[in-house]
Every structure is written in structure tokens, then in C-alpha cells.
Design a protein around this motif. Sequence first.
Motif, PDB file in Angstrom:
ATOM      1  N   LYS A  22       0.829  -1.217   0.000  1.00  0.00           N
ATOM      2  CA  LYS A  22       0.000   0.000   0.000  1.00  0.00           C
ATOM      3  C   LYS A  22       0.864   1.269   0.000  1.00  0.00           C
ATOM      4  O   LYS A  22       0.660   2.186   0.785  1.00  0.00           O
ATOM      5  CB  LYS A  22      -0.968  -0.006   1.170  1.00  0.00           C
ATOM      6  N   ILE A  23       1.830   1.275  -0.918  1.00  0.00           N
ATOM      7  CA  ILE A  23       2.718   2.420  -1.089  1.00  0.00           C
ATOM      8  C   ILE A  23       2.537   2.939  -2.513  1.00  0.00           C
ATOM      9  O   ILE A  23       2.616   2.163  -3.462  1.00  0.00           O
ATOM     10  CB  ILE A  23       4.196   2.009  -0.870  1.00  0.00           C
ATOM     11  N   ASN A  24       2.284   4.242  -2.642  1.00  0.00           N
ATOM     12  CA  ASN A  24       2.163   4.810  -3.989  1.00  0.00           C
ATOM     13  C   ASN A  24       3.517   5.358  -4.433  1.00  0.00           C
ATOM     14  O   ASN A  24       4.488   5.363  -3.673  1.00  0.00           O
ATOM     15  CB  ASN A  24       1.051   5.861  -4.059  1.00  0.00           C
ATOM     16  N   SER A  29       8.998   7.498  -3.664  1.00  0.00           N
ATOM     17  CA  SER A  29      10.066   8.444  -3.998  1.00  0.00           C
ATOM     18  C   SER A  29      10.563   9.161  -2.742  1.00  0.00           C
ATOM     19  O   SER A  29      11.764   9.375  -2.585  1.00  0.00           O
ATOM     20  CB  SER A  29       9.605   9.454  -5.051  1.00  0.00           C
ATOM     21  N   LYS A  30       9.665   9.488  -1.824  1.00  0.00           N
ATOM     22  CA  LYS A  30      10.074  10.139  -0.575  1.00  0.00           C
ATOM     23  C   LYS A  30      10.898   9.193   0.286  1.00  0.00           C
ATOM     24  O   LYS A  30      11.918   9.581   0.848  1.00  0.00           O
ATOM     25  CB  LYS A  30       8.852  10.636   0.196  1.00  0.00           C
ATOM     26  N   LYS A  31      10.452   7.941   0.399  1.00  0.00           N
ATOM     27  CA  LYS A  31      11.176   6.973   1.218  1.00  0.00           C
ATOM     28  C   LYS A  31      12.553   6.665   0.645  1.00  0.00           C
ATOM     29  O   LYS A  31      13.491   6.402   1.388  1.00  0.00           O
ATOM     30  CB  LYS A  31      10.376   5.678   1.362  1.00  0.00           C
ATOM     31  N   MET A  32      12.667   6.702  -0.676  1.00  0.00           N
ATOM     32  CA  MET A  32      13.958   6.427  -1.313  1.00  0.00           C
ATOM     33  C   MET A  32      14.796   7.685  -1.477  1.00  0.00           C
ATOM     34  O   MET A  32      15.935   7.614  -1.917  1.00  0.00           O
ATOM     35  CB  MET A  32      13.739   5.762  -2.676  1.00  0.00           C
ATOM     36  N   GLN A  33      14.226   8.832  -1.134  1.00  0.00           N
ATOM     37  CA  GLN A  33      14.883  10.136  -1.254  1.00  0.00           C
ATOM     38  C   GLN A  33      15.325  10.400  -2.700  1.00  0.00           C
ATOM     39  O   GLN A  33      16.439  10.826  -2.977  1.00  0.00           O
ATOM     40  CB  GLN A  33      16.057  10.243  -0.286  1.00  0.00           C
ATOM     41  N   ILE A  34      14.389  10.122  -3.613  1.00  0.00           N
ATOM     42  CA  ILE A  34      14.585  10.376  -5.044  1.00  0.00           C
ATOM     43  C   ILE A  34      13.425  11.258  -5.488  1.00  0.00           C
ATOM     44  O   ILE A  34      12.284  11.032  -5.077  1.00  0.00           O
ATOM     45  CB  ILE A  34      14.570   9.062  -5.853  1.00  0.00           C
ATOM     46  N   CYS A  35      13.700  12.257  -6.334  1.00  0.00           N
ATOM     47  CA  CYS A  35      12.609  13.114  -6.785  1.00  0.00           C
ATOM     48  C   CYS A  35      11.606  12.292  -7.614  1.00  0.00           C
ATOM     49  O   CYS A  35      11.959  11.290  -8.234  1.00  0.00           O
ATOM     50  CB  CYS A  35      13.128  14.319  -7.559  1.00  0.00           C
ATOM     51  N   LYS A  52      22.675   0.406  -4.698  1.00  0.00           N
ATOM     52  CA  LYS A  52      22.159   0.945  -3.427  1.00  0.00           C
ATOM     53  C   LYS A  52      20.651   1.210  -3.535  1.00  0.00           C
ATOM     54  O   LYS A  52      19.903   0.909  -2.604  1.00  0.00           O
ATOM     55  CB  LYS A  52      22.916   2.227  -3.060  1.00  0.00           C
ATOM     56  N   GLN A  53      20.201   1.763  -4.657  1.00  0.00           N
ATOM     57  CA  GLN A  53      18.776   2.010  -4.852  1.00  0.00           C
ATOM     58  C   GLN A  53      17.989   0.707  -4.898  1.00  0.00           C
ATOM     59  O   GLN A  53      16.879   0.637  -4.376  1.00  0.00           O
ATOM     60  CB  GLN A  53      18.547   2.815  -6.133  1.00  0.00           C
ATOM     61  N   ILE A  54      18.569  -0.319  -5.499  1.00  0.00           N
ATOM     62  CA  ILE A  54      17.910  -1.634  -5.526  1.00  0.00           C
ATOM     63  C   ILE A  54      17.769  -2.167  -4.112  1.00  0.00           C
ATOM     64  O   ILE A  54      16.702  -2.674  -3.736  1.00  0.00           O
ATOM     65  CB  ILE A  54      18.694  -2.628  -6.412  1.00  0.00           C
ATOM     66  N   GLU A  55      18.825  -2.055  -3.318  1.00  0.00           N
ATOM     67  CA  GLU A  55      18.769  -2.519  -1.925  1.00  0.00           C
ATOM     68  C   GLU A  55      17.674  -1.796  -1.151  1.00  0.00           C
ATOM     69  O   GLU A  55      16.892  -2.423  -0.429  1.00  0.00           O
ATOM     70  CB  GLU A  55      20.120  -2.309  -1.238  1.00  0.00           C
ATOM     71  N   ILE A  56      17.607  -0.484  -1.298  1.00  0.00           N
ATOM     72  CA  ILE A  56      16.601   0.314  -0.590  1.00  0.00           C
ATOM     73  C   ILE A  56      15.199  -0.047  -1.075  1.00  0.00           C
ATOM     74  O   ILE A  56      14.290  -0.264  -0.268  1.00  0.00           O
ATOM     75  CB  ILE A  56      16.878   1.822  -0.771  1.00  0.00           C
ATOM     76  N   LEU A  57      15.025  -0.114  -2.390  1.00  0.00           N
ATOM     77  CA  LEU A  57      13.728  -0.453  -2.973  1.00  0.00           C
ATOM     78  C   LEU A  57      13.243  -1.812  -2.473  1.00  0.00           C
ATOM     79  O   LEU A  57      12.095  -1.950  -2.038  1.00  0.00           O
ATOM     80  CB  LEU A  57      13.831  -0.457  -4.497  1.00  0.00           C
ATOM     81  N   CYS A  58      14.116  -2.797  -2.524  1.00  0.00           N
ATOM     82  CA  CYS A  58      13.738  -4.147  -2.091  1.00  0.00           C
ATOM     83  C   CYS A  58      13.407  -4.179  -0.600  1.00  0.00           C
ATOM     84  O   CYS A  58      12.486  -4.883  -0.185  1.00  0.00           O
ATOM     85  CB  CYS A  58      14.838  -5.150  -2.432  1.00  0.00           C
ATOM     86  N   HIS A  59      14.133  -3.402   0.188  1.00  0.00           N
ATOM     87  CA  HIS A  59      13.846  -3.338   1.620  1.00  0.00           C
ATOM     88  C   HIS A  59      12.479  -2.692   1.884  1.00  0.00           C
ATOM     89  O   HIS A  59      11.664  -3.230   2.648  1.00  0.00           O
ATOM     90  CB  HIS A  59      14.945  -2.560   2.349  1.00  0.00           C
ATOM     91  N   ILE A  60      12.221  -1.583   1.247  1.00  0.00           N
ATOM     92  CA  ILE A  60      10.953  -0.857   1.442  1.00  0.00           C
ATOM     93  C   ILE A  60       9.767  -1.706   0.991  1.00  0.00           C
ATOM     94  O   ILE A  60       8.749  -1.781   1.689  1.00  0.00           O
ATOM     95  CB  ILE A  60      10.962   0.490   0.688  1.00  0.00           C
ATOM     96  N   LEU A  61       9.912  -2.340  -0.173  1.00  0.00           N
ATOM     97  CA  LEU A  61       8.781  -3.082  -0.755  1.00  0.00           C
ATOM     98  C   LEU A  61       8.778  -4.565  -0.392  1.00  0.00           C
ATOM     99  O   LEU A  61       7.915  -5.311  -0.843  1.00  0.00           O
ATOM    100  CB  LEU A  61       8.783  -2.921  -2.280  1.00  0.00           C
TER     101      LEU A  61
END
Length: 78
Positions: A22-24, A29-35, A52-61
Motif C-alpha cells: 500500500k505504497i504509492n 520516492s520520498k522513502k527512497m529520497q529520489i525526486c 544501493k537504490q535496488i537494496e533500498i527499494l527491495c527493503h521498502i517493498l
Amino acid sequence: MNTYIKNAMRQEMIRNAMSSEKINRVQLSKKMQICYPTMLTKIKQPDTLSLKQIEILCHILRININLFTNPLNTLKND
């Protein structure tokens, strides 16, 4: 062709995970600190994500990073 298939599979993983978590896109983008515009590009072209972005994305989702980085391996196991 492989890159196209991998990107399509990664896009589907991201969409499914965003739905289940349930993340839009704005929240992501805010959680990953990307515009936001950059996030849209990254979702459309997941091969442009840095490690690094893949690691963050996979962790968040809550996506398995091994499946995300090499989605064609899932087809071999089926």
C-alpha cells in the motif's frame, strides 16, 4: 531482448509489491529520497537503478533482492 524481459518482470514485481505494501509512487520516492520524476523513470526502466537504490527499494517493498536482480532465474526453477 533479455533486458526487455527482465525490466518487464521487475516492473511487475515493483507494481505488485507497491500494491501489497500500500505504497504509492510519491510515497516511494520520498522513502527512497529520489525526486518523483526520477522515480517514474526508475520504475519504467528498473535497469537504471543503482545497487544501493535496488537494496533500498527491495527493503521498502519487501522484495527478494535475488529475484529482483536476476528475475530470469525464477523461470528456470518453475
